[in-house]
Design an enzyme around this catalytic site. Structure first.
Site, PDB file in Angstrom:
ATOM      1  N   GLU A  33     -11.702   5.532   4.072  1.00 42.90           N
ATOM      2  CA  GLU A  33     -11.279   6.470   5.125  1.00 42.90           C
ATOM      3  C   GLU A  33     -12.396   6.722   6.130  1.00 42.90           C
ATOM      4  OE1 GLU A  33      -8.343   7.438   5.860  1.00 42.90           O
ATOM      5  OE2 GLU A  33      -7.216   7.097   4.030  1.00 42.90           O
TER       6      GLU A  33
ATOM      7  N   TYR B 293       0.844  -1.203   0.000  1.00 43.71           N
ATOM      8  CA  TYR B 293       0.000   0.000   0.000  1.00 43.71           C
ATOM      9  C   TYR B 293       0.879   1.252   0.000  1.00 43.71           C
ATOM     10  CZ  TYR B 293      -3.153   3.646   1.612  1.00 43.71           C
ATOM     11  OH  TYR B 293      -3.842   4.826   1.732  1.00 43.71           O
TER      12      TYR B 293
ATOM     13  N   TRP C 109      -5.540   1.705  10.195  1.00 38.90           N
ATOM     14  CA  TRP C 109      -5.607   1.574   8.741  1.00 38.90           C
ATOM     15  C   TRP C 109      -5.370   0.120   8.321  1.00 38.90           C
ATOM     16  CZ3 TRP C 109      -8.023   3.658   5.073  1.00 38.90           C
ATOM     17  CH2 TRP C 109      -7.665   3.449   3.742  1.00 38.90           C
TER      18      TRP C 109
END
Length: 186
Positions: free
Chosen positions: A39, A17, A47
């Site tokens: 988000e 990522y 995350w």
């Protein structure tokens, strides 16, 4: 060994990522919407939790197709609440549907969501020069302004911290630390 930003763990998912997506400017509405959904679901969570469930979100939310999501029925909403592969938060699931509808409204008003959101940074990324973890803010005056505008339009789960994380993810701001191999040298 490559030097990466401080937040990258040894998880291959995180490394991929960071190396291939985070901070890379995104201008297509489909990907901008995907990151908006991810988000908003991340609010209050890590995350890596979201990255681990990303493919489940993709399946559950029709490949992040905002046109389809904007028309989700109560039955579809209820089925999402039962989907153990995603974050089963009633308000966040509801917000994905509402935000899809509002995303389309912005497209109608500005021609694309991309034109709207990128206008805040004059359509080019802000390159920050952060050296260490303590330098990187959770919010900025600009994320405050964008958050306020999105909330005024009815968007949910778009506080300034979420908005700043979004700006980082879609490359509106480049917050790779100066010692990271992804930090631009020119």
């Amino acid at each position: 060994m490559k030097n990466r930003c401080f937040w990258v763990s040894d998880s291959q998912l995180y490394i991929d990522y960071h190396d291939n997506e985070w901070g890379k400017p995104v201008f297509d509405d489909e990907t901008l919407f995907e990151f908006l959904v991810l988000e908003t679901f991340q609010a209050g969570l890590s995350w890596i939790t979201i990255l681990n469930k990303r493919e489940n979100f993709r399946k559950a939310f029709d490949n992040f197709d905002y046109q389809k999501i904007s028309k989700y029925s109560e039955k579809k909403y209820e089925s999402l609440l039962q989907d153990a592969g995603i974050i089963r938060n009633k308000l966040k699931i509801r917000s994905a549907i509402t935000n899809a509808q509002l995303f389309i409204d912005i497209q109608k008003e500005f021609g694309s969501f991309s034109k709207f959101i990128w206008s805040y940074v004059d359509h080019k990324p802000i390159l920050n020069k952060f050296h260490k973890r303590e330098d990187v803010p959770a919010t900025t005056k600009l994320s405050d302004i964008i958050s306020k505008d999105l909330k005024k339009r009815g968007f949910k789960f778009v506080g300034s911290t979420v908005v700043y994380a979004y700006m980082q993810a879609v490359g509106m701001v480049n917050d790779h630390t100066t010692n990271c191999f992804k930090y631009p040298t020119e």
